[in-house]
Design a protein around this motif. Sequence first.
Motif, PDB file in Angstrom:
ATOM      1  N   VAL A   1      29.114  39.797  47.691  1.00 21.22           N
ATOM      2  CA  VAL A   1      29.101  38.510  46.987  1.00 21.22           C
ATOM      3  C   VAL A   1      29.874  37.477  47.793  1.00 21.22           C
ATOM      4  O   VAL A   1      30.675  37.811  48.671  1.00 21.22           O
ATOM      5  N   ASP A   2      29.641  36.203  47.492  1.00 16.82           N
ATOM      6  CA  ASP A   2      30.266  35.133  48.278  1.00 16.82           C
ATOM      7  C   ASP A   2      31.779  35.127  48.131  1.00 16.82           C
ATOM      8  O   ASP A   2      32.500  34.917  49.108  1.00 16.82           O
ATOM      9  N   ASP A   3      32.288  35.350  46.916  1.00 17.17           N
ATOM     10  CA  ASP A   3      33.732  35.354  46.667  1.00 17.17           C
ATOM     11  C   ASP A   3      34.045  36.439  45.644  1.00 17.17           C
ATOM     12  O   ASP A   3      33.917  36.223  44.436  1.00 17.17           O
ATOM     13  N   PRO A   4      34.447  37.628  46.090  1.00 16.03           N
ATOM     14  CA  PRO A   4      34.705  38.731  45.160  1.00 16.03           C
ATOM     15  C   PRO A   4      35.730  38.400  44.084  1.00 16.03           C
ATOM     16  O   PRO A   4      35.566  38.816  42.928  1.00 16.03           O
ATOM     17  N   GLN A   5      36.778  37.661  44.426  1.00 15.69           N
ATOM     18  CA  GLN A   5      37.803  37.350  43.435  1.00 15.69           C
ATOM     19  C   GLN A   5      37.261  36.463  42.324  1.00 15.69           C
ATOM     20  O   GLN A   5      37.583  36.644  41.145  1.00 15.69           O
ATOM     21  N   VAL A   6      36.423  35.510  42.686  1.00 14.49           N
ATOM     22  CA  VAL A   6      35.804  34.651  41.680  1.00 14.49           C
ATOM     23  C   VAL A   6      34.870  35.472  40.789  1.00 14.49           C
ATOM     24  O   VAL A   6      34.848  35.304  39.562  1.00 14.49           O
ATOM     25  N   ALA A   7      34.108  36.375  41.391  1.00 16.49           N
ATOM     26  CA  ALA A   7      33.186  37.218  40.623  1.00 16.49           C
ATOM     27  C   ALA A   7      33.945  38.141  39.677  1.00 16.49           C
ATOM     28  O   ALA A   7      33.549  38.322  38.513  1.00 16.49           O
ATOM     29  N   LEU A   8      35.047  38.735  40.144  1.00 21.18           N
ATOM     30  CA  LEU A   8      35.848  39.610  39.295  1.00 21.18           C
ATOM     31  C   LEU A   8      36.483  38.828  38.151  1.00 21.18           C
ATOM     32  O   LEU A   8      36.550  39.322  37.007  1.00 21.18           O
ATOM     33  N   ALA A   9      36.936  37.613  38.446  1.00 17.62           N
ATOM     34  CA  ALA A   9      37.520  36.773  37.396  1.00 17.62           C
ATOM     35  C   ALA A   9      36.473  36.433  36.342  1.00 17.62           C
ATOM     36  O   ALA A   9      36.771  36.418  35.132  1.00 17.62           O
ATOM     37  N   LYS A  10      35.248  36.167  36.766  1.00 17.27           N
ATOM     38  CA  LYS A  10      34.171  35.869  35.818  1.00 17.27           C
ATOM     39  C   LYS A  10      33.874  37.089  34.960  1.00 17.27           C
ATOM     40  O   LYS A  10      33.629  36.958  33.749  1.00 17.27           O
ATOM     41  N   ALA A  11      33.901  38.269  35.561  1.00 16.05           N
ATOM     42  CA  ALA A  11      33.653  39.491  34.803  1.00 16.05           C
ATOM     43  C   ALA A  11      34.712  39.681  33.721  1.00 16.05           C
ATOM     44  O   ALA A  11      34.395  40.023  32.569  1.00 16.05           O
ATOM     45  N   MET A  12      35.974  39.456  34.065  1.00 15.01           N
ATOM     46  CA  MET A  12      37.039  39.594  33.074  1.00 15.01           C
ATOM     47  C   MET A  12      36.922  38.529  31.998  1.00 15.01           C
ATOM     48  O   MET A  12      37.198  38.787  30.816  1.00 15.01           O
ATOM     49  N   GLU A  13      36.496  37.335  32.384  1.00 12.22           N
ATOM     50  CA  GLU A  13      36.278  36.261  31.404  1.00 12.22           C
ATOM     51  C   GLU A  13      35.215  36.657  30.380  1.00 12.22           C
ATOM     52  O   GLU A  13      35.311  36.293  29.194  1.00 12.22           O
ATOM     53  N   LEU A  14      34.210  37.421  30.830  1.00 10.59           N
ATOM     54  CA  LEU A  14      33.134  37.869  29.942  1.00 10.59           C
ATOM     55  C   LEU A  14      33.511  39.127  29.172  1.00 10.59           C
ATOM     56  O   LEU A  14      32.711  39.630  28.370  1.00 10.59           O
ATOM     57  N   GLY A  15      34.728  39.649  29.419  1.00 12.50           N
ATOM     58  CA  GLY A  15      35.215  40.789  28.652  1.00 12.50           C
ATOM     59  C   GLY A  15      35.015  42.142  29.283  1.00 12.50           C
ATOM     60  O   GLY A  15      35.172  43.177  28.611  1.00 12.50           O
ATOM     61  N   TYR A  16      34.708  42.192  30.588  1.00 18.60           N
ATOM     62  CA  TYR A  16      34.487  43.467  31.251  1.00 18.60           C
ATOM     63  C   TYR A  16      35.759  43.956  31.939  1.00 18.60           C
ATOM     64  O   TYR A  16      36.635  43.167  32.292  1.00 18.60           O
ATOM     65  N   THR A  17      35.855  45.267  32.132  1.00 16.38           N
ATOM     66  CA  THR A  17      37.031  45.887  32.724  1.00 16.38           C
ATOM     67  C   THR A  17      36.891  45.974  34.238  1.00 16.38           C
ATOM     68  O   THR A  17      35.859  46.405  34.749  1.00 16.38           O
ATOM     69  N   CYS A  18      37.939  45.587  34.946  1.00 15.76           N
ATOM     70  CA  CYS A  18      37.960  45.653  36.408  1.00 15.76           C
ATOM     71  C   CYS A  18      39.059  46.594  36.860  1.00 15.76           C
ATOM     72  O   CYS A  18      40.164  46.595  36.311  1.00 15.76           O
ATOM     73  N   ALA A  19      38.771  47.399  37.857  1.00 10.55           N
ATOM     74  CA  ALA A  19      39.752  48.283  38.482  1.00 10.55           C
ATOM     75  C   ALA A  19      39.644  48.085  39.981  1.00 10.55           C
ATOM     76  O   ALA A  19      38.718  48.598  40.622  1.00 10.55           O
ATOM     77  N   GLY A  20      40.558  47.320  40.541  1.00 11.25           N
ATOM     78  CA  GLY A  20      40.455  46.971  41.951  1.00 11.25           C
ATOM     79  C   GLY A  20      39.242  46.084  42.171  1.00 11.25           C
ATOM     80  O   GLY A  20      39.093  45.042  41.527  1.00 11.25           O
ATOM     81  N   ASP A  21      38.352  46.498  43.059  1.00 12.06           N
ATOM     82  CA  ASP A  21      37.156  45.695  43.337  1.00 12.06           C
ATOM     83  C   ASP A  21      35.929  46.196  42.579  1.00 12.06           C
ATOM     84  O   ASP A  21      34.805  45.800  42.865  1.00 12.06           O
ATOM     85  N   VAL A  22      36.141  47.087  41.592  1.00 13.31           N
ATOM     86  CA  VAL A  22      35.038  47.646  40.813  1.00 13.31           C
ATOM     87  C   VAL A  22      35.095  47.126  39.379  1.00 13.31           C
ATOM     88  O   VAL A  22      36.147  47.177  38.737  1.00 13.31           O
ATOM     89  N   VAL A  23      33.959  46.648  38.891  1.00 14.84           N
ATOM     90  CA  VAL A  23      33.851  46.180  37.512  1.00 14.84           C
ATOM     91  C   VAL A  23      32.828  47.050  36.783  1.00 14.84           C
ATOM     92  O   VAL A  23      31.768  47.367  37.327  1.00 14.84           O
ATOM     93  N   THR A  24      33.180  47.474  35.574  1.00  9.45           N
ATOM     94  CA  THR A  24      32.248  48.225  34.735  1.00  9.45           C
ATOM     95  C   THR A  24      31.521  47.242  33.837  1.00  9.45           C
ATOM     96  O   THR A  24      32.128  46.588  32.992  1.00  9.45           O
ATOM     97  N   GLY A  25      30.209  47.145  34.046  1.00  6.08           N
ATOM     98  CA  GLY A  25      29.411  46.160  33.339  1.00  6.08           C
ATOM     99  C   GLY A  25      28.712  46.745  32.120  1.00  6.08           C
ATOM    100  O   GLY A  25      29.100  47.800  31.609  1.00  6.08           O
TER     101      GLY A  25
END
Length: 303
Positions: free
Chosen positions: A189-213
């Motif tokens: 992805v273009d910016d992993p940190q931005v993508a991970l932040a968006k995932a957490m904003e949507l309520g998903y769990t992140c562990a390091g660079d892995v998000v459970t969708g």
Amino acid sequence: TPATSRLTDGQLSRCLDTGRRCPGKCIATNADASMVGAPFLPLLGLGALALAQRRLAKDCSRSKSSNLAFCRARRTPSACSAAAPDAEVGTEFSLQDMLQSRPAHWTIRTCNPRKSLEFLREVCGMKVLRHEEHTGPCEITSNGPSDKAWSKTMVGYDREDMAFCLALTFTPGVAYPPGDALTHFALGVDDPQVALAKAMELGYTCAGDVVTGPDGYSFRLLPHDRGDRFMYIALRVDALPRALDFYGAGLGMEDMTWEFEHLAFNRGGSELMRIVGYPDKGVPLMLFEDPSKPEGTLKVQPW
């Protein structure tokens, strides 16, 4: 043969809002004009050593155990579908055909198409490529072992004849128990940190660079530094030598570990991990053993 309809983004949205079946004969968003009216071929299980072959179209095959589909384009840049009453089906597996193929897409399930599409668009940056509605069961079990009506939405970063993508299947009222063989999809992805932040904003769990969708599928979000945004697909295996024999000797994949070893994540290190695939032709597989789990405990589900 199940009826199939192809929808625009607007019609897909209305279907998801109302829960009603959508009208057919509509061309999918982002589909090339040359794909309209092209013939569709079935995908057959590699486990049964069957490969669909048809002249002047596409050869496609599917591994039911891994939900991975292979396609070899000839003249018609069509997409693969279950509806193919006039397809000529070969009865013998051809390694030569496989070596001229590329991994085309991976099938996953969803219990909530709207939620899954929101995640894949907003977090992963994918787009809807096409959508199908089927009124009857899939002969090749694209939607799992179900005899109900179902839908399939292809999502990815580019056209199906150009890049790897996901096939998102939905069968109303059917839930699939998660397995533990498919570990995650690695995406650039273009910016992993931005993508991970968006995932957490949507309520998903992140562990390091892995998000459970949605539906328990995990995605590893990495910087995009190479061609295809699908970087690899990680599979836990019971016995690495047996897996390498199947994908290597059986399907003709090559050892590409040296190109991806810096992305290794498993507890056993590189000794229990190998990357296999077709160089310069699609997305490779990361096969690994988990030494913390005894052999024979692997659960493979139609999930």
